[in-house]
Design an enzyme around this catalytic site. Structure first.
Site, mmCIF file in Angstrom:
data_model
loop_
_atom_site.group_PDB
_atom_site.id
_atom_site.type_symbol
_atom_site.label_atom_id
_atom_site.label_comp_id
_atom_site.label_asym_id
_atom_site.label_seq_id
_atom_site.Cartn_x
_atom_site.Cartn_y
_atom_site.Cartn_z
ATOM 1 N N PRO A 68 5.805 -4.375 11.584
ATOM 2 C CA PRO A 68 6.290 -5.699 11.200
ATOM 3 C C PRO A 68 5.784 -6.196 9.852
ATOM 4 O O PRO A 68 6.296 -7.179 9.336
ATOM 5 C CB PRO A 68 5.746 -6.590 12.331
ATOM 6 C CG PRO A 68 4.468 -5.917 12.744
ATOM 7 C CD PRO A 68 4.705 -4.434 12.563
ATOM 8 N N GLN A 69 4.783 -5.541 9.255
ATOM 9 C CA GLN A 69 4.150 -6.088 8.055
ATOM 10 C C GLN A 69 5.088 -6.149 6.851
ATOM 11 O O GLN A 69 5.035 -7.075 6.051
ATOM 12 C CB GLN A 69 2.902 -5.284 7.671
ATOM 13 C CG GLN A 69 1.698 -5.515 8.556
ATOM 14 C CD GLN A 69 1.843 -4.804 9.890
ATOM 15 O OE1 GLN A 69 2.319 -3.672 9.948
ATOM 16 N NE2 GLN A 69 1.454 -5.462 10.956
ATOM 17 N N CYS A 104 0.816 -1.209 0.000
ATOM 18 C CA CYS A 104 0.000 0.000 0.000
ATOM 19 C C CYS A 104 0.852 1.263 0.000
ATOM 20 O O CYS A 104 0.398 2.322 -0.427
ATOM 21 C CB CYS A 104 -0.959 0.004 1.182
ATOM 22 S SG CYS A 104 -0.141 -0.131 2.788
#
Length: 440
Positions: free
Chosen positions: A115-116, A51
């Site tokens: 963390p993504q 994103c």
């Protein structure tokens, strides 16, 4: 011309969400080789599209790599190359390595420490492997990036106070609604970001969570974790009227909610306010929804204020993390330069072995028949001589080649000194020529 690592991309700093969604390279609309064909110019490629960023890692030869990536990227999205160029950054060599390590360690994220991104990078790498788009260099580089990210997490506190995009979305909702215990929320999508949002909503005291997902079973599984209610996707607009806060994070390639859809929802809600947070790219919710009365729409770029507050807490830890990144960038650069040296070392050893075998054949011819023991002794002696004679030149080359600027120069000197590029004259011909000159 030696191969090099290139990174071409755009992110939340260089491009707004409108641009990012125009040039997103999601799994359904692109394959790595569809954007950048593997050939003599580009030998390896990987695409990371999230994103907040789209980045293409490529291993190739010469400046044509960048132009080919930009051309393929814009064509894959049906856009003009000159519309993409103003938003793009390009890194090469150590800068590309450094940038990737920063990305993997979440030092380049909108939410530093989240963390993504590491999971997204691992997923991108897995897909590139499945499509046979990576070789020695990217395989080594990505594994090193994962280990750098692990070092940053374990040796610094960057991740300890980190927020996620989902956390920032819920914080924004709390600022608007205040106490959350009298409001209901709907999550559209049931991926990792939705799961994080559900966690933060529950901690904020939300009274009810609905989950709408195209795959009902996955939606029901997520809803069950948080004592929520799963909704069939086809019932989405019927049930939207029940929700005060809607957080959307699907992988759709176009808007799934438009202004005309919400007008009837508002009427059934008696025009009570609705709060939409769209954290998907491409966006799930048409921006025109924000023009409706009593509707408040925020997208991922609107979360920056919440993120900035969190960033201030972690600047000192980020400085420690950057030191790790610099150290590991230097180490990887040394390994990469060693690849450039390897063909010269191999050619030098092969040349020496050819000369040794030619001399052995000439000696045996002069000696006449010899027993196996004598032949083995001669071969062992020559092998030992080749090894010892090559030891110093190879050690010297390895030592000098670790010097970033001088390495290529020493390779060139060695190749000329030992005639490693002279394919037309066999090594023993030089020896014969010298003997002839000496005899005369």
């Amino acid at each position: 011309m030696e191969r090099d690592i290139y990174l071409i991309g755009l992110n939340h700093r260089t491009a707004g969400v409108e641009v990012r969604e125009r040039f997103a390279l999601t799994d359904c609309n692109v394959l790595e080789q569809g954007v950048v064909p593997i050939d003599d110019v580009v030998s390896e490629v990987l695409i990371l599209s999230t994103c907040n960023r789209v980045e293409i890692l490529a291993v190739g030869r010469g400046p044509e790599v960048v132009s080919r990536v930009l051309r393929g990227w814009s064509a894959a999205r049906g856009q003009c190359e000159h519309d993409l160029a103003p938003y793009v950054y390009t890194h090469k060599g150590p800068e590309a390595i450094r940038h990737l390590f920063r990305v993997a360690s979440s030092l380049d994220s909108m939410v530093v420490g989240e963390p993504q991104i590491l999971g997204q990078l691992k997923d991108a790498y897995r897909k590139a492997i499945e499509r046979n788009c990576t070789r020695v260099i990217l395989n080594r580089l990505l594994h090193k990036a994962f280990s750098v990210a692990k070092r940053v997490r374990t040796e610094t506190g960057v991740a300890s106070s980190a927020v996620s995009i989902s956390y920032a979305a819920v914080e924004l909702a709390k600022r608007i609604f205040g106490e959350m215990n009298q409001y209901k929320a709907m999550l559209i999508g049931a991926g990792e970001m939705a799961e994080l949002a559900a966690t933060h909503l529950l901690h904020a005291g939300i009274s009810k969570i609905y989950v709408a997902n195209r795959t009902f079973e996955r939606g029901r599984e997520l809803a069950r974790q948080f004592n929520g209610e799963a909704i069939h996707f086809e019932d989405l607009f019927e049930r939207l009227a029940d929700a005060d806060i809607i957080i959307s994070s699907t992988g759709a390639h176009e808007a799934i909610i438009r202004a005309r859809d919400i007008k009837d929802v508002l009427r059934r809600r008696k025009h009570r306010p609705m709060f939409f947070i769209d954290i998907a790219v491409p966006r799930d919710i048409d921006p025109d929804v924000n023009n409706l009365d009593n509707v408040y729409l925020y997208d991922i770029d609107d979360l920056k204020e919440v993120v900035e507050e969190n960033l201030a807490q972690r600047r000192e830890e980020a400085s420690k993390a950057l030191t790790i990144v610099e150290e590991e960038t230097g180490k990887f650069g040394q390994w990469l330069r060693s690849l450039e040296l390897q063909p010269t070392i191999v050619d030098l050893i092969r040349r020496s072995e050819r000369i040794a075998q030619d001399e052995l054949a000439r000696t045996l011819k002069r000696l006449g028949p010899v027993d196996d023991e004598t032949r083995d002794a001669l071969e062992a002696m020559l092998s030992s001589m080749v090894r010892k004679l090559n030891h110093e030149p190879i050690t010297f080359l390895k030592r000098r080649h670790s010097e970033e600027d001088a390495g290529p120069r020493y390779i060139d000197i060695a190749r000329r000194m030992f005639n490693l590029d002279d394919d037309n004259v066999p090594p023993d011909a030089h020896c014969d020529r010298r003997r002839h000159d000496e005899d005369n």
